[in-house]
Design a protein around this motif. Structure first.
Motif: not given
Ligand code: GDP
Length: 477
Positions: A78-87, A181-187, A217-221
């Protein structure tokens, strides 16, 4: 001469031109020979055949009964910062078994988790390197590791350039995709927009009558993780029949390796079939040796490991590359001989390839001969402003109707192995603006014969490209 024969077959050719496979076949027939085109995979198979190793035998009828279901292997893209690592973190900590064992502690390049699915304990193996870089590197060596791709799309950002790049890679490799579909917790999160955007790329959600599973999903939560894992299993079960025979000598693919000061070559391999045991003689690419120790992602020493298990292997003579195949042989000597023969074959192949790769200088000639109609470029620069300025200027070059200029990848920072791998897959030229290559990338470029050019003024790059497209670039000697 051959050229004359070809001419009579309606094919215009010069004495030094390379021909496509069909032309060769027709040519052979005309001259009374049967021509076989040998791919690197065929060549390796033939080499193994001389050692009485038959990889095809794997699926013969008598084995059929021994085939057991095996876990799917998943890559997160996926795109950078979309949450791959968090997932990957969230999945890792969702593991029920990990809870008991104190959690997955080692980063070995892949890990396995367990989920309850339809009252069964099911395992899924995750490649622990996010992004399509590892995927591309392995594909460049012809290795197929991934069974299912998880495409992560942030619901507040939607489909972005690397989302498309990633899905192109997966689709080109025929790997089914599950969308997270990540970050669904976000506004401001808008999951249905993501769904709608992706229909354009043949990823149609079940809700819209398609076959692709979308999971919010919400990888964060750490929400929706179990549902995502179930979607992976459902997709794998519906589209793939993943089975392997555990009762054989192991074989598989190296997915990560490094040289450790104390322990020597440490390679993480993914077992694709059979069972790998301590003491086995193995060959991995051009590395060979005896399995001295096996470790899992918990840092635990193992006696053996079966299909779809990632394990760290100690005892190889050198460091294999990601995507190299490994297999167990009957004895040490065989392993060494295979490794040495492969080494020789590889050298030859690399030479042949680098002769064939396009450089900016031969582009003009290839263009005139009608062998190419697109100049593929990869742009790397020290700052994003420079990369954008370079891209803008390049796209403004008036190239005429017969040729296209395509920028297949751009980025900020040093030229990496991934850039070179992409260049080999798409026969592209790499442009570095105020950046140098990493040492490994430089070696790879040299081995593969990829043209990497460095500039410190934008106009230098523009001039060269423009001249090449218009047939005026003189070869450098
Ligand atoms: P990657 O570049 O795709 O590996 O993205 P990261 O996993 O490093 O996440 C990028 C940023 O998005 C980080 O600051 C995470 O904390 C944030 N992030 C990832 N998943 C979520 C989520 O489900 N919800 C919110 N609010 N932030 C998230």
């Amino acid at each position: 001469s051959l050229v004359t024969v070809l001419f009579h077959l309606g094919e215009m050719a010069t004495a030094t031109q390379s021909l496509d496979e069909d032309t060769f076949a027709v040519l052979g027939e005309e001259l009374g020979y049967k021509i076989e085109i040998v791919s690197p995979e065929d060549e390796d198979r033939e080499l193994l055949g001389t050692f009485d190793i038959d990889l095809e035998g794997e699926l013969s009828a008598e084995d059929e009964a021994e085939l057991m279901p095996r876990p799917p292997v998943v890559t997160v893209m996926g795109h950078v910062d979309h949450g791959k690592t968090k997932l990957l973190d969230a999945v890792r900590s969702s593991d029920v078994v990990a809870g008991e064992a104190g959690g997955i502690t080692q980063h070995i390049g892949a890990y396995q988790v367990h989920v309850e699915h339809e009252d069964q304990d099911r395992a899924i193996t995750f490649i622990d390197t996010p992004g399509h870089e590892a995927f591309t590197a392995m594909r460049a060596r012809g290795a197929k590791v991934t069974d299912v791709a998880i495409l992560v799309v942030a619901a507040d950002d939607g489909v972005m350039p690397q989302t498309i790049e990633a899905l192109n890679h997966a689709q080109a490799a025929n790997v089914p995709i599950v969308v997270a579909v990540n970050k669904v917790d976000k506004e401001g999160a808008n999951p249905s927009k993501v769904m709608q955007q992706l229909t354009e790329y043949n990823l149609v959600a079940e809700q819209y009558g398609g076959e692709t599973m979308f999971v919010e999903i919400s990888a964060l939560k750490r929400m929706g993780i179990k549902e995502l894992l179930e979607a992976v299993l459902l997709t794998a079960d519906a589209e793939l029949e993943l089975r392997a025979n555990p009762e054989k000598n192991a074989r598989g693919i190296a997915i990560e390796a490094n040289l450790d000061k104390g322990r020597g070559a440490v390679a993480t391999v993914l077992i694709q079939s059979g069972t790998l045991r301590q003491g086995d003689a193995i060959v991995a690419g051009t590395a060979y040796g005896r399995v001295r120790a096996l470790f899992d992602e918990y840092g635990k020493s193992l006696d053996e490991a079966g299909p779809a298990r990632p394990v760290q292997v100690l005892g190889l003579s050198s460091v294999p590359r990601a995507g190299d195949t490994f297999l167990v042989t009957s004895d040490d000597r065989t392993a060494r001989q295979i490794a040495e023969k492969r080494d020789a074959i590889e050298r030859n192949a690399a030479q042949a390839r680098s002769r064939k790769r396009i450089s900016l200088e031969d582009f003009t000639k290839a263009l005139e001969e009608g062998k190419v109609d697109t100049l593929n470029l990869i742009l790397k620069g020290d700052v994003s402003g420079a990369v954008e300025a370079l891209e803008d200027s390049l796209l403004k070059i008036d190239v005429g109707d017969d040729v296209a200029l395509r920028i297949i990848h751009r980025g900020v920072g040093a030229i990496t192995e991934n850039d070179i791998n992409l260049a080999t897959v798409d026969n592209a030229i790499v442009i570095g603006f105020n950046v140098r290559p990493e040492a490994k990338a430089r070696d790879l470029a040299e081995r593969e014969g990829v043209d990497v050019r460095y500039y410190s003024v934008i106009y230098g790059a523009i001039d060269d490209i423009e001249n090449s497209l218009k047939g005026m670039l003189k070869p450098e000697y």
